[in-house]
Design a protein around this motif. Structure first.
Motif, PDB file in Angstrom:
ATOM      1  N   PHE A 122      -0.491  12.037   1.268  1.00 23.69           N
ATOM      2  CA  PHE A 122       0.667  11.559   2.020  1.00 23.69           C
ATOM      3  C   PHE A 122       0.240  11.138   3.426  1.00 23.69           C
ATOM      4  CE2 PHE A 122       3.920  12.327   5.190  1.00 23.69           C
ATOM      5  CZ  PHE A 122       4.985  11.594   4.707  1.00 23.69           C
ATOM      6  N   TRP A 123      -0.544  11.983   4.088  1.00 24.27           N
ATOM      7  CA  TRP A 123      -0.968  11.674   5.450  1.00 24.27           C
ATOM      8  C   TRP A 123      -1.975  10.538   5.491  1.00 24.27           C
ATOM      9  CZ3 TRP A 123       1.902  12.502   9.326  1.00 24.27           C
ATOM     10  CH2 TRP A 123       2.800  13.560   9.313  1.00 24.27           C
ATOM     11  N   VAL A 124      -2.797  10.401   4.477  1.00 21.70           N
ATOM     12  CA  VAL A 124      -3.707   9.256   4.400  1.00 21.70           C
ATOM     13  C   VAL A 124      -2.888   7.970   4.339  1.00 21.70           C
ATOM     14  CG1 VAL A 124      -5.340   8.056   2.877  1.00 21.70           C
ATOM     15  CG2 VAL A 124      -5.674  10.474   3.410  1.00 21.70           C
ATOM     16  N   LEU A 138       0.831  -1.200   0.000  1.00 18.89           N
ATOM     17  CA  LEU A 138       0.000   0.000   0.000  1.00 18.89           C
ATOM     18  C   LEU A 138       0.873   1.261   0.000  1.00 18.89           C
ATOM     19  CD1 LEU A 138      -3.013   0.630  -0.007  1.00 18.89           C
ATOM     20  CD2 LEU A 138      -2.947   0.668   2.486  1.00 18.89           C
ATOM     21  N   SER A 139       1.890   1.253   0.832  1.00 17.51           N
ATOM     22  CA  SER A 139       2.825   2.379   0.869  1.00 17.51           C
ATOM     23  C   SER A 139       3.499   2.578  -0.489  1.00 17.51           C
ATOM     24  CB  SER A 139       3.881   2.130   1.947  1.00 17.51           C
ATOM     25  OG  SER A 139       4.964   3.007   1.821  1.00 17.51           O
ATOM     26  N   ASP A 140       3.908   1.482  -1.102  1.00 19.16           N
ATOM     27  CA  ASP A 140       4.546   1.563  -2.419  1.00 19.16           C
ATOM     28  C   ASP A 140       3.575   2.045  -3.488  1.00 19.16           C
ATOM     29  OD1 ASP A 140       6.881   0.655  -1.295  1.00 19.16           O
ATOM     30  OD2 ASP A 140       6.606  -1.423  -1.949  1.00 19.16           O
ATOM     31  N   MET A 141       2.303   1.677  -3.351  1.00 17.17           N
ATOM     32  CA  MET A 141       1.305   2.064  -4.342  1.00 17.17           C
ATOM     33  C   MET A 141       1.043   3.577  -4.324  1.00 17.17           C
ATOM     34  SD  MET A 141      -2.705   1.056  -4.497  1.00 17.17           S
ATOM     35  CE  MET A 141      -3.075   2.226  -3.213  1.00 17.17           C
ATOM     36  N   PHE A 142       1.155   4.183  -3.157  1.00 20.44           N
ATOM     37  CA  PHE A 142       0.849   5.605  -3.049  1.00 20.44           C
ATOM     38  C   PHE A 142       1.873   6.487  -3.777  1.00 20.44           C
ATOM     39  CE2 PHE A 142      -2.389   4.817   0.112  1.00 20.44           C
ATOM     40  CZ  PHE A 142      -3.207   5.922   0.001  1.00 20.44           C
ATOM     41  N   ARG A 149       3.641   4.144   7.390  1.00 22.85           N
ATOM     42  CA  ARG A 149       4.839   4.393   6.594  1.00 22.85           C
ATOM     43  C   ARG A 149       4.582   5.568   5.650  1.00 22.85           C
ATOM     44  NH1 ARG A 149       4.986  -0.298   8.437  1.00 22.85           N
ATOM     45  NH2 ARG A 149       6.363  -2.027   8.123  1.00 22.85           N
ATOM     46  N   ALA A 150       5.652   6.248   5.304  1.00 19.82           N
ATOM     47  CA  ALA A 150       5.537   7.309   4.306  1.00 19.82           C
ATOM     48  C   ALA A 150       5.331   6.678   2.935  1.00 19.82           C
ATOM     49  CB  ALA A 150       6.800   8.166   4.299  1.00 19.82           C
ATOM     50  N   THR A 151       4.913   7.470   1.983  1.00 24.17           N
ATOM     51  CA  THR A 151       4.706   6.930   0.635  1.00 24.17           C
ATOM     52  C   THR A 151       6.036   6.432   0.078  1.00 24.17           C
ATOM     53  OG1 THR A 151       5.000   9.132  -0.306  1.00 24.17           O
ATOM     54  CG2 THR A 151       2.750   8.435   0.105  1.00 24.17           C
TER      55      THR A 151
END
Length: 165
Positions: A137-139, A78-82, A146-148
């Motif tokens: 980013f915050w979502v 999910l983090s990687d997808m953002f 984790r950060a994007t």
């Protein structure tokens, strides 16, 4: 005509400043985030930060980080997808800003110099896309912790850790 040209150039300069400041902030937060990842790993593993920075525990650290940031975990995916989503929105924002400036310049020099003031609409467009980017980013951070792209960044850092060992 000089004032019309100044409107366009100044609006372009302001969106360029917004671009530079946001890039500087993003670069610093990215570097800070990787330092926090290392700090968290050191604390959770119970190692000395000095020893880790000296490269004494690179293999243990690499093993821990590869397990924690594995692409098999949903939160990491999910983090990687953002990150591509945010990159796409950045590009769309830059194109929209540039489009406003180009249209203002085109109509200023072909129709009427009053159109030069339209170039200033690029500033709220820049701020809007910056705001949307920060919200997403915050979502991502709230959903994943984790950060994007943080997981991908750590996985990309792993070969360097293994090479140091």
């Amino acid at each position: 005509m000089v004032i019309a040209t100044l409107h366009i150039l100044c609006a372009f300069f302001v969106i360029f400043l917004i671009f530079m400041v946001s890039g500087f902030i993003a670069e610093n937060s990215s570097r800070k985030k990787l330092d926090e990842v290392l700090e968290r790993a050191v604390v959770e593993m119970g190692l000395s930060k000095k020893d880790v920075l000296d490269g004494k525990h690179s293999s243990e650290l690499a093993s821990y980080l590869s397990e924690r940031y594995s692409s098999d975990k949903f939160v990491n995916r999910l983090s990687d997808m953002f990150r591509p989503i945010l990159t796409f929105l950045e590009v769309v924002g830059y194109l929209a800003q540039l489009g406003v400036i180009v249209l203002a310049a085109w109509f200023t020099f072909t129709d009427d110099i009053e159109f030069a003031k339209i170039a200033w609409f690029a500033v709220p467009v820049a701020l809007f896309f910056l705001f949307i980017n920060r919200i997403l980013f915050w979502v991502c951070y709230l959903l994943t912790g984790r950060a994007t792209g943080e997981a991908r960044d750590v996985r990309n850092m792993l070969p360097e850790l293994i090479k140091e060992d």
